[in-house]
Scaffold this motif. Structure first.
Motif, PDB file in Angstrom:
ATOM      1  N   ARG A 392       0.835  -1.194   0.000  1.00 30.36           N
ATOM      2  CA  ARG A 392       0.000   0.000   0.000  1.00 30.36           C
ATOM      3  C   ARG A 392       0.877   1.254   0.000  1.00 30.36           C
ATOM      4  NH1 ARG A 392      -5.191   1.621   1.079  1.00 30.36           N
ATOM      5  NH2 ARG A 392      -5.480   3.622   2.095  1.00 30.36           N
ATOM      6  N   PHE A 393       0.568   2.185  -0.891  1.00 28.59           N
ATOM      7  CA  PHE A 393       1.179   3.506  -0.896  1.00 28.59           C
ATOM      8  C   PHE A 393       0.162   4.509  -0.348  1.00 28.59           C
ATOM      9  CE2 PHE A 393       3.543   1.321  -4.206  1.00 28.59           C
ATOM     10  CZ  PHE A 393       4.855   1.733  -3.970  1.00 28.59           C
ATOM     11  N   TYR A 394       0.657   5.546   0.317  1.00 24.53           N
ATOM     12  CA  TYR A 394      -0.254   6.575   0.793  1.00 24.53           C
ATOM     13  C   TYR A 394       0.462   7.921   0.858  1.00 24.53           C
ATOM     14  CZ  TYR A 394       2.079   5.948   5.341  1.00 24.53           C
ATOM     15  OH  TYR A 394       3.008   5.849   6.346  1.00 24.53           O
ATOM     16  N   THR A 395      -0.335   8.967   0.815  1.00 23.20           N
ATOM     17  CA  THR A 395       0.181  10.318   0.980  1.00 23.20           C
ATOM     18  C   THR A 395      -0.914  11.170   1.598  1.00 23.20           C
ATOM     19  OG1 THR A 395       1.261  12.193  -0.123  1.00 23.20           O
ATOM     20  CG2 THR A 395      -0.520  11.105  -1.309  1.00 23.20           C
ATOM     21  N   ASN A 396      -0.520  12.224   2.298  1.00 21.99           N
ATOM     22  CA  ASN A 396      -1.510  13.118   2.905  1.00 21.99           C
ATOM     23  C   ASN A 396      -0.916  14.494   3.111  1.00 21.99           C
ATOM     24  OD1 ASN A 396      -0.386  13.206   5.823  1.00 21.99           O
ATOM     25  ND2 ASN A 396      -0.625  10.999   5.439  1.00 21.99           N
TER      26      ASN A 396
END
Length: 615
Positions: A392-396
């Motif tokens: 899983r990749f994520y950014t915020n």
């Protein structure tokens, strides 16, 4: 005493067949993050979140939540003494004022000073798990979740149980705790009652303490759709404060009493969930510069926080919509700060959607009204990409803020000046990360950036004198940028056999770099006092199905203090059975170090105790 120990060992062997299943061992992928509106499975979060499960709390060589948190990547715990008698907690280079503590979603922020943030009126043994949110949390929790938030979660068991623990050890340390669950009315009314008392004669001059906690929680199922919950708690802590705030007065002393009462109602039917609650937190603080001479210099503060909240969510074909509103009044009556009060109004709105099978997006806004500053708005957004079941990749991105404490605004003494003209501090934060989880193996790496151009810090002008006569004053300094990355690995190999098995291993590294722009020569108290390098390693092994050995080590290098390495260990015998024993050793390496203030932390010391579990 010897006969008693032999008898208890015999009993524990006899009850060995009654071993209980270790229900605290839960796959993290199954955990649901309990925010105040959204409930998101841990495996679908698009934030850097650490979960400290019940088993980890039980087996960590620690006597307090503060000590447990010190083994969490990216979390900076500054203890003043043993067993967490007083500690400050920062996240990702943030100060203790920039971290929000919560108990079941209820904010424990103290308007006087967040030095009291860890006065949690709950025994360590009563905690089910801890959720550590790193990065901006204003969109989720409101003001003060500037650099992160820590939510302590309890549960209401559906079956009767009793857990008792008692221990004794070095420095005259001793303590006991009792945690009970007693559901009534066929399980419609669930309740827990917890009590703990910890004390020590102190590890150096004037460092003795006594800490007591009493906690009650009850939940009533009115019908299929409605539930009432009540919570009441009180904490009493009194301690010698040698070196806590200054090294010029070795006989400082402080006494704190913290109370919390809350009532909530939850409605849930089909796709609608709404929770309303009210709570009151009161804190008494008496501080003496000379313990046995109260007339020399004493500060007395009484702070009150009253709050009303309503939060909800609605699940529909376009995703999940969350909404909420909060009203909050903060008051203080102090012989130093005066009589002050202030009111806040906050409104939350957010939405989460999953699309194109592998993507999820969440965006929201928190708007806050404070009569002195007017309306301020704090947006944020998260994007996740599920590459596969394991990756899983994520950014915020988010904007966070914090209102100055009453201490920063009004406190004065011979060493400190107040600044009633302070403005709220605000930051813009960005994060990008990757998680891989498969068959007991978990890897996560994340980069983060936080920029603030009005950070509140205590500073003073330089001086050529040996002892700087200029007083510390809180100011909105020009700008500070934090850049950092965190990498963590955890693996449950279960290598070995019945006689010896390696159960868990973990390793993490956290690096932070800070750039501060301010007037040349000005001394800063907090802005550049954050973690720079943090290594944490852990290992857990099991022997003959009865003995568990946990080793924890940490290397800490802060920007303004000498680095150090500390190793701790704990051994449990029959942890989940009716009768059990444990032994802990802290600072096996006998390291000399300081975490906060001028307090020399203790060298090698140990304690041992018994546990009783009845189901």
């Amino acid at each position: 005493m010897r006969k008693v120990l032999l008898s208890m060992i015999s009993l524990s062997m006899a009850f060995g067949a009654k071993a209980q299943q270790d229900t605290t061992t839960v796959e993290l992928s199954e955990v649901v993050i309990e925010e105040n509106r959204m409930e998101i499975p841990f495996k679908k979060t698009s934030r850097n979140v650490s979960i400290i499960a019940r088993k980890a709390i039980e087996t960590t060589p620690a006597r307090s939540l503060q000590e447990v948190l010190s083994f969490t990547p990216g979390v900076d715990v500054r203890q003043r003494g043993i067993s967490g008698v007083q500690a400050s907690v920062g996240i990702r280079g943030g100060s203790f004022e920039q971290t929000l503590m919560l108990l079941n979603g209820i904010k424990l922020t103290d308007p006087q000073t967040n030095n009291h943030m860890m006065n949690i009126p709950l025994p360590l043994q009563g905690i089910d798990r801890v959720e550590v949110l790193k990065g901006p949390g204003s969109r989720i929790y409101g003001q003060n979740a500037f650099a992160g938030a820590i939510n302590v979660v309890t549960t209401l068991p559906e079956t009767k149980s009793l857990n008792f623990q008692a221990y004794g050890g070095g420095f005259g340390s001793r303590g006991a705790s009792l945690v009970t669950a007693l559901p009534l009315a066929g399980g419609k009314y669930k309740q827990t009652l917890s009590f703990s008392h910890d004390a020590s004669d102190g590890h150096w001059h004037n460092s003795d303490f006594k800490v007591s906690n009493l906690f009650y929680e009850g939940g009533l199922d009115l019908n299929q759709n409605n539930e009432l919950k009540v919570m009441a708690a009180i904490s009493d802590r009194t301690f010698g404060a040698n070196g806590f705030y200054t090294d010029a007065f070795p006989d400082q002393w402080e006494s704190l009493q913290t109370g919390l009462a809350a009532l909530s109602h939850t409605y849930q039917k089909d796709a609608v969930w709404v929770q309303t609650r009210a709570y009151w937190r009161r804190n008494y603080d008496e501080f003496r510069l000379r313990r046995f001479e109260p007339d020399f210099f004493t500060n007395n503060h009484v702070s009150d926080v009253f709050a009303l909240e309503a939060n909800g969510r609605y699940e529909h074909s376009l995703g999940t919509t969350g909404f909420g509103v909060e009203g909050r009044k903060e008051m203080i009556d102090s012989n130093n700060l005066g009589q002050r009060e202030r009111d806040f109004l906050g409104v939350f709105a957010e939405h989460r959607i999953e699309f194109l099978e592998k993507f999820d997006f969440r965006a929201g806004l928190y708007s806050n009204y404070f009569d002195e500053y007017g309306w301020k708005h704090f947006p944020g957004a998260e994007l996740g990409f599920q590459l596969s079941n394991s990756s899983r990749f994520y950014t915020n991105y988010g904007i966070s803020f914090r209102i100055p404490s009453f201490t920063e605004l009004y406190y004065e003494d011979p060493s400190n000046l107040s600044n009633p003209d302070l403005q709220p501090e605000q930051a813009r934060s960005f994060e990008i990360g990757y998680i891989f989880t498969k068959e007991g193996f978990r890897f996560e790496t994340v980069y983060f950036n936080r920029f603030s151009d009005n950070l509140i810090d205590w500073n003073r002008a330089p001086s050529d004198e040996a002892v700087n006569p200029n007083r510390w004053t809180p100011r909105n300094i020009s700008e500070v940028t934090f850049n950092g990355f965190e990498t963590s690995i955890a693996y449950a190999p279960n290598w070995g056999g019945t006689n010896a098995m390696l159960k868990e291993v973990s390793l993490s590294y956290n690096f932070i770099d800070a750039t501060l722009s301010q007037a040349e020569g000005v001394e800063s108290r907090y802005a550049l006092n954050a973690l720079r390098n943090q290594f944490i390693a852990g290992l857990q092994a099991q022997f003959t199905e009865r003995v568990e050995l946990t080793l924890k080590g940490r290397y800490i290098e802060r920007m303004a203090l000498d680095p150090y390495f500390v190793m701790d260990a704990r051994m449990d015998f029959n942890r989940m059975r009716t009768f059990g024993f444990f032994a802990e050793v802290s600072n096996i390496t006998d390291t000399e170090y300081i975490e906060a203030g001028f307090v020399q932390m203790p060298g090698r010391w140990g304690r041992a105790g018994i546990t009783v579990n009845l189901y």
